[in-house]
Design an enzyme around this catalytic site. Structure first.
Site, PDB file in Angstrom:
ATOM      1  N   GLY A  25      40.372  -4.632 108.203  1.00 31.02           N
ATOM      2  CA  GLY A  25      40.187  -3.747 107.693  1.00 31.02           C
ATOM      3  C   GLY A  25      40.448  -2.855 107.669  1.00 31.02           C
ATOM      4  O   GLY A  25      40.195  -1.575 108.647  1.00 31.02           O
ATOM      5  N   SER A  62      42.306  -0.806 106.258  1.00 34.34           N
ATOM      6  CA  SER A  62      42.675  -0.177 105.041  1.00 34.34           C
ATOM      7  C   SER A  62      42.149   0.868 105.114  1.00 34.34           C
ATOM      8  O   SER A  62      42.383   2.732 104.923  1.00 34.34           O
ATOM      9  CB  SER A  62      42.552  -0.973 104.223  1.00 34.34           C
ATOM     10  OG  SER A  62      41.138  -1.209 103.401  1.00 34.34           O
ATOM     11  N   VAL A  93      37.594 -11.920 105.462  1.00 32.87           N
ATOM     12  CA  VAL A  93      37.224 -11.790 107.237  1.00 32.87           C
ATOM     13  C   VAL A  93      36.537 -13.279 106.980  1.00 32.87           C
ATOM     14  O   VAL A  93      36.231 -13.707 107.871  1.00 32.87           O
ATOM     15  CB  VAL A  93      37.230 -11.180 107.527  1.00 32.87           C
ATOM     16  CG1 VAL A  93      38.870 -10.176 107.790  1.00 32.87           C
ATOM     17  CG2 VAL A  93      36.467  -9.538 107.314  1.00 32.87           C
ATOM     18  N   ASN A 134      38.524  -6.311 113.785  1.00 32.39           N
ATOM     19  CA  ASN A 134      37.590  -4.777 112.986  1.00 32.39           C
ATOM     20  C   ASN A 134      37.295  -4.883 112.321  1.00 32.39           C
ATOM     21  O   ASN A 134      35.685  -3.830 112.246  1.00 32.39           O
ATOM     22  CB  ASN A 134      38.819  -3.963 113.355  1.00 32.39           C
ATOM     23  CG  ASN A 134      38.199  -2.424 112.908  1.00 32.39           C
ATOM     24  OD1 ASN A 134      37.892  -1.688 113.532  1.00 32.39           O
ATOM     25  ND2 ASN A 134      38.524  -2.022 111.136  1.00 32.39           N
ATOM     26  N   SER A 164      30.195  -2.630 118.590  1.00 29.55           N
ATOM     27  CA  SER A 164      29.672  -1.672 118.245  1.00 29.55           C
ATOM     28  C   SER A 164      28.306  -1.200 119.727  1.00 29.55           C
ATOM     29  O   SER A 164      28.025  -1.880 120.398  1.00 29.55           O
ATOM     30  CB  SER A 164      28.720  -1.761 117.341  1.00 29.55           C
ATOM     31  OG  SER A 164      28.119  -0.179 116.810  1.00 29.55           O
ATOM     32  N   TYR A 189      22.884  -5.951 111.301  1.00 35.15           N
ATOM     33  CA  TYR A 189      24.013  -5.527 111.861  1.00 35.15           C
ATOM     34  C   TYR A 189      24.281  -5.580 112.711  1.00 35.15           C
ATOM     35  O   TYR A 189      25.298  -5.313 114.440  1.00 35.15           O
ATOM     36  CB  TYR A 189      24.230  -4.290 111.547  1.00 35.15           C
ATOM     37  CG  TYR A 189      25.631  -3.136 111.908  1.00 35.15           C
ATOM     38  CD1 TYR A 189      26.719  -3.732 111.052  1.00 35.15           C
ATOM     39  CD2 TYR A 189      25.476  -2.264 112.690  1.00 35.15           C
ATOM     40  CE1 TYR A 189      28.093  -2.830 112.044  1.00 35.15           C
ATOM     41  CE2 TYR A 189      26.073  -1.246 112.925  1.00 35.15           C
ATOM     42  CZ  TYR A 189      27.692  -1.831 113.196  1.00 35.15           C
ATOM     43  OH  TYR A 189      29.000  -0.943 113.309  1.00 35.15           O
ATOM     44  N   LYS A 201      26.545  -7.334 115.669  1.00 40.10           N
ATOM     45  CA  LYS A 201      28.201  -6.840 116.908  1.00 40.10           C
ATOM     46  C   LYS A 201      27.196  -6.948 118.572  1.00 40.10           C
ATOM     47  O   LYS A 201      28.080  -7.600 119.046  1.00 40.10           O
ATOM     48  CB  LYS A 201      27.595  -5.477 116.879  1.00 40.10           C
ATOM     49  CG  LYS A 201      27.821  -4.535 114.829  1.00 40.10           C
ATOM     50  CD  LYS A 201      29.446  -4.451 115.713  1.00 40.10           C
ATOM     51  CE  LYS A 201      30.194  -5.068 113.901  1.00 40.10           C
ATOM     52  NZ  LYS A 201      31.656  -5.122 113.677  1.00 40.10           N
ATOM     53  N   ILE A 247      31.868   7.002 114.909  1.00 40.92           N
ATOM     54  CA  ILE A 247      32.710   7.697 114.278  1.00 40.92           C
ATOM     55  C   ILE A 247      32.981   7.855 113.200  1.00 40.92           C
ATOM     56  O   ILE A 247      32.558   7.378 111.990  1.00 40.92           O
ATOM     57  CB  ILE A 247      34.301   6.267 114.792  1.00 40.92           C
ATOM     58  CG1 ILE A 247      33.687   5.645 116.138  1.00 40.92           C
ATOM     59  CG2 ILE A 247      35.045   6.794 114.420  1.00 40.92           C
ATOM     60  CD1 ILE A 247      34.179   6.446 117.542  1.00 40.92           C
TER      61      ILE A 247
HETATM   62  P1  NAP Z   1      35.203   1.482 106.975  1.00 31.10           P
HETATM   63  O1  NAP Z   1      35.632   2.736 106.738  1.00 31.10           O
HETATM   64  O2  NAP Z   1      33.710   0.929 105.802  1.00 31.10           O
HETATM   65  O3  NAP Z   1      35.972   0.236 106.762  1.00 31.10           O
HETATM   66  C1  NAP Z   1      35.338  -1.496 106.347  1.00 31.10           C
HETATM   67  C2  NAP Z   1      37.034  -1.598 106.673  1.00 31.10           C
HETATM   68  O4  NAP Z   1      36.458  -3.680 107.004  1.00 31.10           O
HETATM   69  C3  NAP Z   1      37.865  -1.273 105.382  1.00 31.10           C
HETATM   70  O5  NAP Z   1      39.007  -1.617 104.951  1.00 31.10           O
HETATM   71  C4  NAP Z   1      36.818  -2.820 104.155  1.00 31.10           C
HETATM   72  O6  NAP Z   1      37.862  -3.231 102.830  1.00 31.10           O
HETATM   73  C5  NAP Z   1      37.434  -4.455 105.466  1.00 31.10           C
HETATM   74  N1  NAP Z   1      35.548  -4.931 105.270  1.00 31.10           N
HETATM   75  C6  NAP Z   1      35.378  -5.238 104.315  1.00 31.10           C
HETATM   76  N2  NAP Z   1      34.607  -6.179 104.512  1.00 31.10           N
HETATM   77  C7  NAP Z   1      35.501  -7.451 104.421  1.00 31.10           C
HETATM   78  C8  NAP Z   1      35.507  -8.398 103.938  1.00 31.10           C
HETATM   79  N3  NAP Z   1      34.278  -9.306 103.888  1.00 31.10           N
HETATM   80  N4  NAP Z   1      36.672  -9.001 104.721  1.00 31.10           N
HETATM   81  C9  NAP Z   1      37.707  -8.329 104.575  1.00 31.10           C
HETATM   82  N5  NAP Z   1      37.706  -6.790 105.422  1.00 31.10           N
HETATM   83  C10 NAP Z   1      36.935  -6.225 104.569  1.00 31.10           C
HETATM   84  O7  NAP Z   1      34.012   0.422 108.154  1.00 31.10           O
HETATM   85  P2  NAP Z   1      34.180   1.222 109.869  1.00 31.10           P
HETATM   86  O8  NAP Z   1      33.312   2.344 109.591  1.00 31.10           O
HETATM   87  O9  NAP Z   1      35.670   1.604 109.791  1.00 31.10           O
HETATM   88  O10 NAP Z   1      34.210   0.405 111.124  1.00 31.10           O
HETATM   89  C11 NAP Z   1      34.973  -0.879 111.512  1.00 31.10           C
HETATM   90  C12 NAP Z   1      34.338  -1.318 112.193  1.00 31.10           C
HETATM   91  O11 NAP Z   1      34.160  -0.419 113.311  1.00 31.10           O
HETATM   92  C13 NAP Z   1      33.187  -2.520 111.958  1.00 31.10           C
HETATM   93  O12 NAP Z   1      33.733  -3.687 112.463  1.00 31.10           O
HETATM   94  C14 NAP Z   1      32.590  -1.799 112.261  1.00 31.10           C
HETATM   95  O13 NAP Z   1      31.103  -2.588 112.604  1.00 31.10           O
HETATM   96  C15 NAP Z   1      32.809  -0.649 114.029  1.00 31.10           C
HETATM   97  N6  NAP Z   1      32.146   0.494 113.953  1.00 31.10           N
HETATM   98  C16 NAP Z   1      31.903   1.729 113.198  1.00 31.10           C
HETATM   99  C17 NAP Z   1      30.996   2.273 114.259  1.00 31.10           C
HETATM  100  C18 NAP Z   1      31.625   3.542 113.065  1.00 31.10           C
HETATM  101  O14 NAP Z   1      30.928   5.097 112.999  1.00 31.10           O
HETATM  102  N7  NAP Z   1      33.011   4.017 111.598  1.00 31.10           N
HETATM  103  C19 NAP Z   1      30.529   2.630 114.199  1.00 31.10           C
HETATM  104  C20 NAP Z   1      30.156   1.256 115.528  1.00 31.10           C
HETATM  105  C21 NAP Z   1      31.153   0.223 115.199  1.00 31.10           C
HETATM  106  P3  NAP Z   1      37.158  -3.423 102.408  1.00 31.10           P
HETATM  107  O15 NAP Z   1      35.855  -3.128 101.532  1.00 31.10           O
HETATM  108  O16 NAP Z   1      38.276  -3.492 100.711  1.00 31.10           O
HETATM  109  O17 NAP Z   1      37.540  -4.968 102.357  1.00 31.10           O
END
Ligand code: NAP
Length: 256
Positions: free
Chosen positions: A14, A16, A62, A88, A140, A154, A158, A187
Protein backbone atom coordinates in the site's frame (compact mmCIF):
# COMPACT_ATOMS: atom_id res chain seq x y z
CA UNK A 1 19.35 8.78 17.30
CA UNK A 2 18.49 5.34 15.88
CA UNK A 3 21.10 3.22 14.11
CA UNK A 4 20.86 3.94 10.38
CA UNK A 5 18.90 1.54 8.19
CA UNK A 6 20.93 2.59 5.14
CA UNK A 7 21.02 -0.19 2.56
CA UNK A 8 18.40 -2.34 4.35
CA UNK A 9 15.78 -4.04 2.21
CA UNK A 10 12.22 -2.90 2.96
CA UNK A 11 8.77 -3.74 1.54
CA UNK A 12 5.83 -1.39 2.11
CA UNK A 13 2.48 -2.71 0.92
CA UNK A 14 0.00 0.00 0.00
CA UNK A 15 3.02 2.26 -0.52
CA UNK A 16 1.59 4.06 -3.53
CA UNK A 17 -0.63 6.31 -1.42
CA UNK A 18 -1.45 7.62 2.02
CA UNK A 19 0.14 6.09 5.08
CA UNK A 20 2.13 3.55 3.06
CA UNK A 21 3.65 6.33 1.04
CA UNK A 22 4.54 8.08 4.31
CA UNK A 23 6.18 4.91 5.64
CA UNK A 24 8.10 4.48 2.37
CA UNK A 25 9.25 8.12 2.54
CA UNK A 26 10.64 7.67 6.05
CA UNK A 27 12.56 4.49 5.15
CA UNK A 28 13.79 5.91 1.83
CA UNK A 29 15.05 9.01 3.64
CA UNK A 30 17.10 6.64 5.80
CA UNK A 31 18.83 5.30 2.69
CA UNK A 32 16.96 1.98 2.76
CA UNK A 33 16.16 0.07 -0.44
CA UNK A 34 12.37 0.26 -0.59
CA UNK A 35 9.80 -1.59 -2.70
CA UNK A 36 6.26 -0.26 -2.66
CA UNK A 37 3.54 -2.76 -3.59
CA UNK A 38 -0.12 -2.27 -4.51
CA UNK A 39 -2.51 -2.97 -7.41
CA UNK A 40 -2.54 0.14 -9.59
CA UNK A 41 0.66 0.30 -11.65
CA UNK A 42 0.27 3.92 -12.73
CA UNK A 43 -0.05 5.06 -9.08
CA UNK A 44 2.97 2.94 -8.13
CA UNK A 45 5.14 4.28 -10.94
CA UNK A 46 4.22 7.88 -10.05
CA UNK A 47 4.94 7.36 -6.35
CA UNK A 48 8.23 5.53 -6.99
CA UNK A 49 9.37 8.44 -9.16
CA UNK A 50 8.39 11.06 -6.60
CA UNK A 51 9.69 9.31 -3.48
CA UNK A 52 13.21 10.11 -2.30
CA UNK A 53 16.13 7.71 -2.80
CA UNK A 54 16.10 4.25 -4.33
CA UNK A 55 12.49 3.09 -4.58
CA UNK A 56 11.22 0.28 -6.82
CA UNK A 57 7.67 -0.94 -7.19
CA UNK A 58 5.79 -4.21 -7.60
CA UNK A 59 2.20 -4.73 -8.72
CA UNK A 60 0.56 -6.97 -6.12
CA UNK A 61 -2.85 -7.83 -4.72
CA UNK A 62 -2.20 -8.43 -1.02
CA UNK A 63 -5.29 -10.63 -0.68
CA UNK A 64 -3.92 -13.16 -3.20
CA UNK A 65 -1.29 -15.71 -2.09
CA UNK A 66 0.40 -16.20 -5.48
CA UNK A 67 0.64 -12.45 -6.00
CA UNK A 68 2.08 -11.82 -2.51
CA UNK A 69 4.60 -14.67 -2.72
CA UNK A 70 5.84 -13.51 -6.15
CA UNK A 71 6.14 -9.90 -4.93
CA UNK A 72 8.08 -10.85 -1.78
CA UNK A 73 10.42 -13.32 -3.55
CA UNK A 74 11.12 -10.94 -6.45
CA UNK A 75 11.77 -8.05 -4.08
CA UNK A 76 14.16 -10.11 -1.98
CA UNK A 77 16.00 -11.17 -5.14
CA UNK A 78 16.21 -7.57 -6.39
CA UNK A 79 17.19 -6.02 -3.07
CA UNK A 80 19.61 -8.67 -1.77
CA UNK A 81 17.24 -10.17 0.82
CA UNK A 82 14.54 -8.80 3.07
CA UNK A 83 15.05 -6.95 6.34
CA UNK A 84 11.73 -5.17 6.98
CA UNK A 85 8.16 -5.93 5.94
CA UNK A 86 5.58 -3.20 6.47
CA UNK A 87 2.18 -4.83 5.87
CA UNK A 88 0.16 -1.67 5.51
CA UNK A 89 -2.25 -1.98 2.55
CA UNK A 90 -5.87 -1.70 3.57
CA UNK A 91 -9.36 -0.70 2.52
CA UNK A 92 -12.14 0.98 4.47
CA UNK A 93 -15.49 1.06 2.64
CA UNK A 94 -18.16 2.41 4.94
CA UNK A 95 -21.42 0.41 5.04
CA UNK A 96 -23.75 -0.24 7.97
CA UNK A 97 -24.33 -3.91 8.94
CA UNK A 98 -27.97 -3.77 7.91
CA UNK A 99 -27.01 -2.75 4.36
CA UNK A 100 -23.82 -4.76 3.96
CA UNK A 101 -23.57 -7.53 1.42
CA UNK A 102 -21.59 -10.48 2.84
CA UNK A 103 -19.17 -10.22 -0.09
CA UNK A 104 -18.17 -6.74 1.11
CA UNK A 105 -17.38 -8.21 4.54
CA UNK A 106 -15.25 -10.94 2.95
CA UNK A 107 -13.43 -8.45 0.73
CA UNK A 108 -12.43 -6.21 3.63
CA UNK A 109 -11.26 -9.21 5.65
CA UNK A 110 -9.18 -10.40 2.71
CA UNK A 111 -7.55 -7.04 2.04
CA UNK A 112 -6.90 -6.10 5.66
CA UNK A 113 -6.48 -9.34 7.63
CA UNK A 114 -5.77 -12.28 5.31
CA UNK A 115 -3.11 -10.02 3.76
CA UNK A 116 -1.23 -9.76 7.08
CA UNK A 117 -1.01 -13.55 7.23
CA UNK A 118 -0.04 -13.87 3.55
CA UNK A 119 2.68 -11.21 3.73
CA UNK A 120 4.21 -12.65 6.90
CA UNK A 121 4.04 -16.20 5.52
CA UNK A 122 5.82 -15.11 2.32
CA UNK A 123 8.50 -13.23 4.27
CA UNK A 124 9.41 -16.05 6.68
CA UNK A 125 11.83 -17.94 4.36
CA UNK A 126 13.74 -14.69 3.77
CA UNK A 127 13.95 -13.88 7.48
CA UNK A 128 15.01 -17.46 8.17
CA UNK A 129 17.77 -17.15 5.58
CA UNK A 130 18.96 -13.82 7.03
CA UNK A 131 18.68 -14.99 10.63
CA UNK A 132 16.69 -11.87 11.50
CA UNK A 133 13.80 -9.68 10.42
CA UNK A 134 11.22 -7.08 11.31
CA UNK A 135 7.49 -6.91 10.56
CA UNK A 136 5.35 -3.84 11.16
CA UNK A 137 1.58 -4.12 10.68
CA UNK A 138 -0.65 -1.08 10.17
CA UNK A 139 -3.71 -1.71 12.33
CA UNK A 140 -5.98 1.10 13.57
CA UNK A 141 -7.63 2.49 16.68
CA UNK A 142 -10.92 1.62 14.92
CA UNK A 143 -11.81 -1.90 16.01
CA UNK A 144 -9.32 -2.64 18.78
CA UNK A 145 -10.31 0.51 20.75
CA UNK A 146 -13.07 2.53 19.09
CA UNK A 147 -16.09 2.01 16.85
CA UNK A 148 -17.62 4.00 14.02
CA UNK A 149 -20.93 3.30 12.22
CA UNK A 150 -20.25 1.62 8.89
CA UNK A 151 -16.92 0.13 9.88
CA UNK A 152 -17.90 -3.14 11.58
CA UNK A 153 -15.96 -5.19 9.01
CA UNK A 154 -13.05 -2.79 8.99
CA UNK A 155 -12.90 -2.69 12.80
CA UNK A 156 -13.07 -6.48 13.02
CA UNK A 157 -10.22 -6.80 10.50
CA UNK A 158 -8.05 -4.29 12.38
CA UNK A 159 -8.68 -6.00 15.74
CA UNK A 160 -8.01 -9.32 13.99
CA UNK A 161 -4.56 -8.09 12.97
CA UNK A 162 -3.71 -7.64 16.66
CA UNK A 163 -4.93 -11.15 17.44
CA UNK A 164 -2.74 -12.49 14.63
CA UNK A 165 0.18 -10.44 15.97
CA UNK A 166 0.36 -12.22 19.33
CA UNK A 167 0.82 -15.73 17.98
CA UNK A 168 2.91 -14.51 15.04
CA UNK A 169 5.31 -12.90 17.54
CA UNK A 170 5.82 -16.28 19.18
CA UNK A 171 6.25 -18.16 15.91
CA UNK A 172 8.58 -15.53 14.37
CA UNK A 173 10.85 -15.48 17.42
CA UNK A 174 12.55 -18.67 16.18
CA UNK A 175 13.71 -16.66 13.14
CA UNK A 176 14.98 -13.83 15.39
CA UNK A 177 12.21 -11.70 13.88
CA UNK A 178 9.96 -9.22 15.66
CA UNK A 179 6.43 -8.21 14.70
CA UNK A 180 4.63 -5.17 16.05
CA UNK A 181 1.72 -2.95 15.02
CA UNK A 182 1.11 0.75 14.64
CA UNK A 183 -2.46 1.83 15.43
CA UNK A 184 -3.11 5.14 13.66
CA UNK A 185 -5.88 7.50 14.61
CA UNK A 186 -7.16 9.80 11.87
CA UNK A 187 -4.31 10.44 9.47
CA UNK A 188 -4.66 12.88 6.60
CA UNK A 189 -4.53 10.82 3.39
CA UNK A 190 -6.14 10.77 -0.04
CA UNK A 191 -8.34 7.93 1.22
CA UNK A 192 -9.59 9.97 4.18
CA UNK A 193 -10.06 13.07 2.01
CA UNK A 194 -12.75 11.10 0.17
CA UNK A 195 -14.85 11.09 3.35
CA UNK A 196 -15.43 14.84 2.94
CA UNK A 197 -14.44 18.10 4.66
CA UNK A 198 -17.17 17.83 7.31
CA UNK A 199 -15.80 14.46 8.46
CA UNK A 200 -12.26 15.88 8.55
CA UNK A 201 -13.31 18.97 10.55
CA UNK A 202 -15.35 16.95 13.07
CA UNK A 203 -12.45 14.55 13.53
CA UNK A 204 -9.90 17.32 14.07
CA UNK A 205 -12.19 18.85 16.71
CA UNK A 206 -12.33 15.53 18.59
CA UNK A 207 -8.53 15.18 18.84
CA UNK A 208 -6.70 16.78 21.80
CA UNK A 209 -3.85 17.92 19.51
CA UNK A 210 -6.60 19.45 17.32
CA UNK A 211 -5.32 18.14 14.00
CA UNK A 212 -5.24 14.98 11.97
CA UNK A 213 -1.93 13.17 11.91
CA UNK A 214 0.52 13.21 9.01
CA UNK A 215 1.48 10.06 7.13
CA UNK A 216 5.08 10.41 8.28
CA UNK A 217 3.91 10.30 11.93
CA UNK A 218 3.03 6.67 11.22
CA UNK A 219 6.24 6.17 9.23
CA UNK A 220 8.30 7.29 12.22
CA UNK A 221 6.58 4.79 14.52
CA UNK A 222 7.17 2.03 11.94
CA UNK A 223 10.81 3.09 11.70
CA UNK A 224 11.20 2.71 15.46
CA UNK A 225 9.77 -0.84 15.43
CA UNK A 226 12.11 -1.65 12.52
CA UNK A 227 15.16 -0.23 14.27
CA UNK A 228 18.07 -2.07 15.84
CA UNK A 229 17.12 -0.34 19.09
CA UNK A 230 13.66 -2.01 19.13
CA UNK A 231 15.19 -5.51 18.93
CA UNK A 232 13.64 -6.64 22.24
CA UNK A 233 10.08 -5.44 21.47
CA UNK A 234 7.72 -7.93 19.86
CA UNK A 235 3.99 -8.67 19.82
CA UNK A 236 3.24 -5.08 20.81
CA UNK A 237 1.28 -2.16 19.44
CA UNK A 238 1.53 1.60 19.65
CA UNK A 239 -1.31 4.11 19.23
CA UNK A 240 -0.39 7.19 17.15
CA UNK A 241 -3.50 9.37 17.30
CA UNK A 242 -2.81 12.83 18.76
CA UNK A 243 -4.60 11.73 21.94
CA UNK A 244 -7.86 10.98 20.11
CA UNK A 245 -8.88 7.98 22.25
CA UNK A 246 -8.29 9.75 25.58
CA UNK A 247 -11.22 12.18 26.18
CA UNK A 248 -14.02 10.58 28.22
CA UNK A 249 -16.75 12.77 26.73
CA UNK A 250 -17.55 15.72 24.48
CA UNK A 251 -17.42 17.85 27.64
CA UNK A 252 -13.87 16.69 28.36
CA UNK A 253 -12.63 17.72 24.91
CA UNK A 254 -14.50 21.04 25.10
CA UNK A 255 -12.60 21.84 28.35
CA UNK A 256 -9.21 21.98 26.62
P1 NAP B 1 -5.22 4.82 1.14
O1 NAP B 1 -4.68 6.20 1.05
O2 NAP B 1 -6.54 4.49 0.56
O3 NAP B 1 -4.12 3.82 0.53
C1 NAP B 1 -4.36 2.45 0.54
C2 NAP B 1 -3.20 1.75 -0.12
O4 NAP B 1 -3.42 0.32 -0.08
C3 NAP B 1 -3.06 2.11 -1.59
O5 NAP B 1 -1.71 2.07 -1.97
C4 NAP B 1 -3.84 0.99 -2.29
O6 NAP B 1 -3.41 0.87 -3.65
C5 NAP B 1 -3.41 -0.20 -1.42
N1 NAP B 1 -4.31 -1.34 -1.50
C6 NAP B 1 -5.64 -1.39 -1.24
N2 NAP B 1 -6.11 -2.65 -1.47
C7 NAP B 1 -5.04 -3.38 -1.89
C8 NAP B 1 -4.88 -4.73 -2.31
N3 NAP B 1 -5.90 -5.62 -2.33
N4 NAP B 1 -3.64 -5.15 -2.67
C9 NAP B 1 -2.60 -4.30 -2.65
N5 NAP B 1 -2.68 -3.01 -2.27
C10 NAP B 1 -3.90 -2.57 -1.91
O7 NAP B 1 -5.32 4.33 2.66
P2 NAP B 1 -4.54 4.79 3.97
O8 NAP B 1 -5.42 5.71 4.70
O9 NAP B 1 -3.15 5.20 3.67
O10 NAP B 1 -4.53 3.41 4.78
C11 NAP B 1 -3.36 2.60 4.84
C12 NAP B 1 -3.47 1.70 6.06
O11 NAP B 1 -3.61 2.51 7.22
C13 NAP B 1 -4.69 0.77 6.02
O12 NAP B 1 -4.32 -0.49 6.54
C14 NAP B 1 -5.67 1.46 6.95
O13 NAP B 1 -6.54 0.56 7.55
C15 NAP B 1 -4.73 2.08 7.96
N6 NAP B 1 -5.30 3.20 8.69
C16 NAP B 1 -5.55 4.41 8.07
C17 NAP B 1 -6.03 5.47 8.82
C18 NAP B 1 -6.23 6.85 8.23
O14 NAP B 1 -6.65 7.74 8.97
N7 NAP B 1 -5.94 7.08 6.98
C19 NAP B 1 -6.31 5.31 10.18
C20 NAP B 1 -6.08 4.07 10.76
C21 NAP B 1 -5.55 3.03 10.01
P3 NAP B 1 -4.32 0.17 -4.79
O15 NAP B 1 -5.75 0.55 -4.52
O16 NAP B 1 -3.77 0.65 -6.08
O17 NAP B 1 -4.11 -1.32 -4.63
Amino acid sequence: MLTSLKGKSVIVTGGSKGIGRGIATVFANQGAKVTIASRNEADLAKAAKELPGEVRYAVCDVSDWASVKAMVDETAAAQGGLDVLCANAGAFPQTKIVDMDPTEWDGVMATNLRSSFLCVKAAIPHFEKAGKGRVVLTSSITGPITGFPGWSHYGASKAGQLGFLKTAAMELSRYNTTINAVMPGNIFTEGLQGLGQEYLDTMAASIPLRRLGGVEDIGNAALFFASVEAAYITGQQIVVDGGQIIPESLEAIAEI
